[in-house]
Structure formats: structure tokens, C-alpha cells
Design a protein around this motif. Structure first.
Motif, PDB file in Angstrom:
ATOM      1  N   LEU A 368       0.820  -1.203   0.000  1.00 13.25           N
ATOM      2  CA  LEU A 368       0.000   0.000   0.000  1.00 13.25           C
ATOM      3  C   LEU A 368       0.865   1.270   0.000  1.00 13.25           C
ATOM      4  N   TYR A 369       0.854   1.960  -1.133  1.00 16.49           N
ATOM      5  CA  TYR A 369       1.477   3.273  -1.271  1.00 16.49           C
ATOM      6  C   TYR A 369       0.378   4.306  -1.499  1.00 16.49           C
ATOM      7  N   VAL A 370       0.570   5.486  -0.957  1.00 12.42           N
ATOM      8  CA  VAL A 370      -0.458   6.521  -0.989  1.00 12.42           C
ATOM      9  C   VAL A 370      -0.324   7.316  -2.283  1.00 12.42           C
ATOM     10  N   VAL A 371      -1.277   7.092  -3.202  1.00 13.80           N
ATOM     11  CA  VAL A 371      -1.212   7.682  -4.544  1.00 13.80           C
ATOM     12  C   VAL A 371      -2.587   8.258  -4.884  1.00 13.80           C
ATOM     13  N   PRO A 372      -2.910   9.451  -4.382  1.00 17.47           N
ATOM     14  CA  PRO A 372      -4.281   9.973  -4.533  1.00 17.47           C
ATOM     15  C   PRO A 372      -4.760  10.094  -5.973  1.00 17.47           C
ATOM     16  N   TRP A 373      -3.861  10.455  -6.908  1.00 14.81           N
ATOM     17  CA  TRP A 373      -4.315  10.650  -8.291  1.00 14.81           C
ATOM     18  C   TRP A 373      -4.782   9.354  -8.949  1.00 14.81           C
ATOM     19  N   GLY A 374      -4.377   8.217  -8.402  1.00 14.29           N
ATOM     20  CA  GLY A 374      -4.740   6.946  -9.021  1.00 14.29           C
ATOM     21  C   GLY A 374      -6.228   6.657  -8.992  1.00 14.29           C
ATOM     22  N   ILE A 375      -6.913   7.091  -7.920  1.00 14.97           N
ATOM     23  CA  ILE A 375      -8.343   6.786  -7.843  1.00 14.97           C
ATOM     24  C   ILE A 375      -9.118   7.566  -8.895  1.00 14.97           C
ATOM     25  N   ARG A 376      -8.674   8.791  -9.186  1.00 11.32           N
ATOM     26  CA  ARG A 376      -9.355   9.571 -10.227  1.00 11.32           C
ATOM     27  C   ARG A 376      -9.224   8.889 -11.584  1.00 11.32           C
ATOM     28  N   LYS A 377      -8.029   8.404 -11.887  1.00 14.29           N
ATOM     29  CA  LYS A 377      -7.824   7.725 -13.170  1.00 14.29           C
ATOM     30  C   LYS A 377      -8.626   6.434 -13.245  1.00 14.29           C
ATOM     31  N   THR A 378      -8.692   5.710 -12.124  1.00 13.04           N
ATOM     32  CA  THR A 378      -9.457   4.461 -12.104  1.00 13.04           C
ATOM     33  C   THR A 378     -10.939   4.726 -12.332  1.00 13.04           C
ATOM     34  N   LEU A 379     -11.480   5.722 -11.651  1.00 10.86           N
ATOM     35  CA  LEU A 379     -12.900   6.055 -11.817  1.00 10.86           C
ATOM     36  C   LEU A 379     -13.205   6.496 -13.244  1.00 10.86           C
ATOM     37  N   ASN A 380     -12.350   7.312 -13.828  1.00  9.41           N
ATOM     38  CA  ASN A 380     -12.551   7.728 -15.219  1.00  9.41           C
ATOM     39  C   ASN A 380     -12.514   6.539 -16.165  1.00  9.41           C
ATOM     40  N   TYR A 381     -11.582   5.635 -15.937  1.00 11.46           N
ATOM     41  CA  TYR A 381     -11.446   4.459 -16.793  1.00 11.46           C
ATOM     42  C   TYR A 381     -12.705   3.595 -16.753  1.00 11.46           C
ATOM     43  N   ILE A 382     -13.182   3.302 -15.546  1.00  9.89           N
ATOM     44  CA  ILE A 382     -14.367   2.456 -15.407  1.00  9.89           C
ATOM     45  C   ILE A 382     -15.593   3.128 -16.016  1.00  9.89           C
ATOM     46  N   ALA A 383     -15.759   4.413 -15.739  1.00  8.97           N
ATOM     47  CA  ALA A 383     -16.927   5.133 -16.261  1.00  8.97           C
ATOM     48  C   ALA A 383     -16.934   5.153 -17.778  1.00  8.97           C
ATOM     49  N   GLN A 384     -15.772   5.393 -18.356  1.00  9.30           N
ATOM     50  CA  GLN A 384     -15.697   5.487 -19.811  1.00  9.30           C
ATOM     51  C   GLN A 384     -15.955   4.140 -20.472  1.00  9.30           C
ATOM     52  N   LYS A 385     -15.434   3.061 -19.863  1.00 10.19           N
ATOM     53  CA  LYS A 385     -15.556   1.744 -20.490  1.00 10.19           C
ATOM     54  C   LYS A 385     -16.893   1.072 -20.207  1.00 10.19           C
ATOM     55  N   TYR A 386     -17.400   1.188 -18.978  1.00  9.31           N
ATOM     56  CA  TYR A 386     -18.567   0.390 -18.586  1.00  9.31           C
ATOM     57  C   TYR A 386     -19.849   1.206 -18.426  1.00  9.31           C
ATOM     58  N   LYS A 387     -19.725   2.512 -18.325  1.00  7.99           N
ATOM     59  CA  LYS A 387     -20.893   3.411 -18.389  1.00  7.99           C
ATOM     60  C   LYS A 387     -21.996   3.058 -17.391  1.00  7.99           C
ATOM     61  N   LEU A 388     -21.581   2.836 -16.141  1.00  8.28           N
ATOM     62  CA  LEU A 388     -22.525   2.567 -15.066  1.00  8.28           C
ATOM     63  C   LEU A 388     -22.211   3.483 -13.885  1.00  8.28           C
ATOM     64  N   PRO A 389     -23.208   3.765 -13.038  1.00  9.63           N
ATOM     65  CA  PRO A 389     -22.937   4.529 -11.821  1.00  9.63           C
ATOM     66  C   PRO A 389     -21.918   3.806 -10.946  1.00  9.63           C
ATOM     67  N   LEU A 390     -21.178   4.567 -10.157  1.00  9.06           N
ATOM     68  CA  LEU A 390     -20.106   4.025  -9.331  1.00  9.06           C
ATOM     69  C   LEU A 390     -20.243   4.435  -7.874  1.00  9.06           C
ATOM     70  N   TYR A 391     -19.836   3.552  -7.000  1.00  9.12           N
ATOM     71  CA  TYR A 391     -19.631   3.864  -5.587  1.00  9.12           C
ATOM     72  C   TYR A 391     -18.221   3.430  -5.229  1.00  9.12           C
ATOM     73  N   VAL A 392     -17.498   4.269  -4.519  1.00  4.23           N
ATOM     74  CA  VAL A 392     -16.227   3.835  -3.941  1.00  4.23           C
ATOM     75  C   VAL A 392     -16.588   3.116  -2.651  1.00  4.23           C
ATOM     76  N   THR A 393     -16.519   1.792  -2.675  1.00  2.00           N
ATOM     77  CA  THR A 393     -17.023   0.995  -1.560  1.00  2.00           C
ATOM     78  C   THR A 393     -15.968   0.712  -0.493  1.00  2.00           C
ATOM     79  N   GLU A 394     -14.679   0.905  -0.835  1.00  2.00           N
ATOM     80  CA  GLU A 394     -13.610   0.861   0.158  1.00  2.00           C
ATOM     81  C   GLU A 394     -12.487   1.775  -0.294  1.00  2.00           C
ATOM     82  N   ASN A 395     -11.919   2.504   0.664  1.00  2.00           N
ATOM     83  CA  ASN A 395     -10.737   3.330   0.428  1.00  2.00           C
ATOM     84  C   ASN A 395     -10.150   3.680   1.780  1.00  2.00           C
ATOM     85  N   GLY A 396      -8.872   3.428   1.968  1.00  2.00           N
ATOM     86  CA  GLY A 396      -8.254   3.726   3.248  1.00  2.00           C
ATOM     87  C   GLY A 396      -6.807   3.278   3.283  1.00  2.00           C
ATOM     88  N   MET A 397      -6.171   3.431   4.417  1.00  2.00           N
ATOM     89  CA  MET A 397      -4.772   3.034   4.586  1.00  2.00           C
ATOM     90  C   MET A 397      -4.541   2.555   6.020  1.00  2.00           C
TER      91      MET A 397
END
Length: 508
Positions: A368-397
Motif C-alpha cells: 500500500l502506497y499513498v497515490v491519490p491521483w490513481g483513484i481519479r484515473k481508475t474512476l474515469n477508466y471504469i466510467a468510460q468503459k462500462y458506463k454505469l454509476p459508481l460507488y467507492v465501496t472501500e478506500n483507506g490506509m
């Protein structure tokens, strides 16, 4: 979807420490955006032999010598089973509007078969759900968070037998019937990748199998995908119109950033995402596994029948994402990773840039390394490819457990405060990018049993004193969230910080 990521510099899209000290407030999110905390049944409930509960694969696994780092288990965990009212009060006083918990399959059906309902188990979850609603907290229920009834494993091989799809559907049906009048948000299966790989390839999670890793992880994944679809079909046909809820699945994913501009590294990063996200979301959204997985795995990857594909179609109302960290990914001819699944990808996970700068600050866990920008890229990727609503169901350190450190120092979790402030800022930026993110759940409400790491790692907003009657003590991060959720800017640490945390502890 994002034109430019404000959290990264121009050098490979990665900065050296991950933090930009960006402030964030509740006003940066839509008014109806859901903020909650997450736990799971085996990690917090305890009461392993109470209330008619049957044993799960994690009971057997933790009682096998050498499987857990500190030789611990979840027999008592943090005793959420008996202290749920105290924990619900904590959630309410901190200001969260939702609680994501998991239901223990073996509390509902001790043998997993669905032949006889354990009414004591149903009554426990009814009490929990009612307590949440009385305090204005919305329940988000996960049907399966890894604690498979042991009888299903021992009698039929658990997720390796296709019959488990039917048993899971029966279990889901019972939960929808028992709780669906109040629970409107259902997550079927949590992180099926971890069950498949850590449970059936590398063997570091229950049921601890690694004997046939070229076949079993893909079979376990296949049956979990179909089990989700079967449960969703039950909900659609019998409950959704009357109860008005929604059904999703929870996937986990590290962001995969290409190590360099080389075509091979860019392809490797894309391959990594296909193997981690596409493995589960492609069948549910497009009807089959990603082409690259078919190409690399051949007939080791199961096939979906036409009947299966009909079941899969439209089985998702939303996607739950568990995201913690990111990696630089390069192409290699031979991977050093353990397990068939990772070796097949021909990728290498890297934490340092060529100049030696880390991708982010390291937390307690080695992964676990703290990389805040990664979650934004992940959310954009999923939204663009799968086109469904999203919930961040876990995030922490996590922090390392250390009983030699004074309590007030353990409670002053400065890095976790920065983690949440900047990851939330990144989620807010994803929303501005146009991603339909509807909620965010911090992991975790309380320190708890962290699987193979036992009690050596602490992810909680609330510190649990394992040596003093499991007393709960809110940390600085709990205080920060309380201020944030009440509409104030996330405050930086001040000289009065410790006294404010102590005041919060007294109030809670």
C-alpha cells in the motif's frame, strides 16, 4: 475522460510523494452524495459460536497453524456482534450517512445449503438494520465478503463446483426477503478476484488452495460471476419492483500506470487492467471475458453458454470499487510475481520511477502506497468503459500496530488524515470530469482482523484497544471526517489538535 490530471506532474504522470496538500470540503460533492464507512462480518463480528452461526472457511483457515502472521483469528474479532449498538452510535455521531456491512452466509444458513434458516442470525441483522435506520444511516449490505460456509467447501469444493451458484441464489433470496423492505442497496460479492487468486492460486487466503492454479482460480471466478448474475436475477424478478432497491458487485483495482512511454509498457498497463477489472466487468457488461485473457489463457478460461449470457445481461445497476493504491507497470517476458494469474500477465509492478522517486508514501502494508491521483484515473477508466454509476465501496490506509507507542500517538494518525483529504479531492475531481460517482465509503470504521495479517495492521478511523476490553477510541481521522461531513473545510493539524481529538473521544 479527464483532459488533464491536476494531481500529477508531466513526468510519466507520477509525482514522487502523491500529496499536493489540496483542501476539499463537503460542498465539492453533490448534495445527495453518500458518505459512509465499511466493515465485513468475519473481520468485526466475532461470536463465532453464538446465535446459531455455522463455521466458515476463515474459521478453519485461521485455526490452521502458520496461516496468520500473529497466529490470531476472528473468533472474537472486535465483538461487533455484541457491541453493534455502540458502533452504530459512533457512525451516527461522526456524521456518516451510510454503513456498508456484510452478512455472514453461515449466520443465515449454517451449512450454506439453504435448507433451514437460522432465525437467530436473521434477527441479529434485523436489529442492526433497524438501529442504523433509527439514526438516519442507510444500510448497504454485502452478501459475500469471503466467509463461505465451511460445509460448502468440505462437501463440494466451494466455488469450484457449479452447484454453488444455486446455493448462493437461495441465500440471496432469503436475504432479499428478510431485509429488502429496509435495505435498498445490495452488493452481491466483494472482490471476487481475491477469492479466486489469493484463495485458489497463491493460497494465502481461505480456503488456501494452490494445487491446481492453472485451472481453479478461473473456475472460482467464473462461478462467482454467475452467482452474482443469479442473485441479481432473483432480485429483478421477485423483489426490485416492490422494494425499489438496486444491485451491484464490488471489484478491486489498483490503478496501472505505464512505467514509460514505450508501447510495450503501455500495452502491459492496459493488460493489467483487463486482467483485474475486465475479468469480472466485461462478462457482466459485454457477455464475455476480455480478448487478451482468452488469448493468453486459452481453454484454461471457462466459457459462457448462451443461457449464461442471458443471465449476465443487465445484471448490474452500479459498480462498487475498492481502491487503495496504484503501481507503475512495465512489460516483462518473465514475471517475478507469485501465482499463475500474475505470471500469465507478463507485467511487473514497480513502486519507483527511473530516478528512484517513490510513486507515493508507503503505508504499513507492503502493498500500500499513498497515490491519490490513481483513484481519479481508475474512476474515469471504469466510467468510460462500462458506463454505469459508481460507488467507492472501500478506500483507506493502515498503520502498523505497535503496543509500545503511547495511545495518544496512535490516535494522531496524521498520514491517514492527509490520505482521506487528498483521495476525496481526487474523487471530487473525477465527478467534475463527468464520472457518475454516487458514494464513498471509508475503510474501515474500526481497527479489525485484517485477514492473513491478523491484528498487526490498523485501518480504522476508530482505534480498538485489543488489550483493554476492545475499547473504542476515535482517531484524528475520525475527527477530520466529522468536521468534513458537517460542511467545514478539512483542517490541517494545529497545536490544539490533540485536545480537540480528546474532546471528540469524550463526546463519542
Amino acid at each position: 475522460m479527464a483532459e488533464k490530471d491536476e494531481f500529477v506532474n508531466e513526468n510519466n504522470g507520477v509525482n514522487s510523494i502523491g500529496f499536493v496538500n489540496k483542501e476539499v470540503s463537503r460542498a465539492d460533492f453533490p448534495p445527495n452524495f453518500v458518505f459512509g464507512v465499511s466493515t465485513s462480518s468475519y473481520q468485526v463480528e466475532g461470536a463465532c459460536n453464538e446465535g446459531g452461526r455455522g463455521p466458515s472457511i476463515w474459521d478453519a483457515f485461521t485455526h490452521t497453524q502458520g496461516k496468520i502472521v500473529d497466529h490470531s483469528n476472528g473468533d472474537v474479532a472486535v465483538d461487533h456482534y455484541h457491541r453493534y449498538m455502540e458502533d452504530v452510535d459512533l457512525i451516527a455521531k461522526l456524521g456518516f450517512g451510510a454503513y456498508r456491512f456484510s452478512i455472514s452466509w453461515s449466520r443465515i444458513f449454517p451449512d450454506g445449503l439453504g435448507s433451514k434458516v437460522n432465525h437467530e442470525g436473521v434477527a441479529f441483522y434485523n436489529r442492526l438494520i433497524d438501529a442504523l435506520l433509527q439514526r438516519g444511516i442507510q444500510p448497504y449490505a454485502t452478501l459475500y465478503h469471503w466467509d463461505l460456509p465451511l460445509h460448502l467447501q468440505e462437501s463440494m469444493g466451494g466455488w469450484l463446483d457449479k452447484k454453488i451458484i444455486e446455493y448462493f441464489a437461495i441465500y440471496a433470496d432469503t436475504c432479499f426477503a428478510s431485509f429488502g423492505d429496509r435495505v435498498k442497496n445490495w452488493l452481491t460479492i466483494n472482490e471476487p478476484l481475491q477469492t479466486a487468486i489469493n484463495g485458489h492460486d497463491i493460497g494465502i487466503f481461505a480456503p488456501g488452495r494452490c494445487e491446481n492454479s492453472s485451472i481453479e482460480p478461473y473456475l472460482a471466478a467464473h462461478h462467482q460471476i454467475l452467482a452474482h448474475a443469479a442473485a441479481a436475477s432473483v432480485y429483478r424478478s421477485k423483489y426490485q419492483e416492490k422494494q425499489g432497491g438496486q444491485v451491484g458487485i464490488v471489484v478491486d483495482c489498483e490503478w496501472a500506470e505505464a512505467y514509460s512511454d514505450k508501447i510495450e509498457d503501455k500495452a502491459a498497463a492496459a493488460r493489467r487492467l483487463d486482467f483485474h477489472l475486465g475479468w469480472f466487468l466485461d462478462p457482466l457488461c459485454f457477455g464475455d471475458y476480455p480478448e487478451i485473457m482468452r488469448e493468453r489463457l486459452g481453454d484454461q478460461l471457462p466459457t459462457f453458454s448462451e443461457e449464461d449470457k442471458k443471465l449476465l445481461a443487465n445484471s448490474l445497476d452500479f459498480i462498487g470499487l475498492n481502491h487503495y493504491t496504484s503501481r507503475l507497470i512495465s512489460h516483462v517476458t518473465e514475471s517475478s510475481d507469485s501465482g499463475h494469474f500474475y505470471r500469465t500477465q507478463a507485467t511487473e509492478r514497480i513502486v519507483e520511477r527511473e530516478g528512484g522517486e517513490l510513486i507515493g508514501e508507503k503505508a504499513a502494508s507492503e502493498w500500500l502506497y499513498v497515490v491519490p491521483w490513481g483513484i481519479r484515473k481508475t474512476l474515469n477508466y471504469i466510467a468510460q468503459k462500462y458506463k454505469l454509476p459508481l460507488y467507492v465501496t472501500e478506500n483507506g490506509m493502515d498503520d502498523e500496530d505497535d503496543d509500545k507507542v503511547p495511545l495518544n500517538e496512535m490516535l494522531d494518525d496524521k498520514l491517514r488524515v492527509r490520505f482521506f483529504r487528498e483521495y476525496l479531492a481526487s474523487v471530487a475531481s473525477a465527478i467534475k470530469d463527468g464520472v457518475d460517482v454516487r458514494g464513498y465509503f471509508a475503510w474501515s470504521l474500526v481497527d479489525n482482523f485484517e485477514w492473513a495479517q491478523g491484528y498487526t495492521k490498523r485501518f480504522g478511523l476508530v482505534y480498538v484497544d485489543y488489550k483493554n476490553e476492545l475499547t473504542r477510541h476515535p482517531k484524528s481521522s475520525a475527527y477530520w471526517f466529522s468536521k468534513f461531513l458537517r460542511g467545514r473545510k478539512g483542517e490541517r493539524r494545529s497545536r490544539a489538535h490533540r485536545s480537540l481529538v480528546n474532546a471528540l473521544s469524550t463526546a463519542l
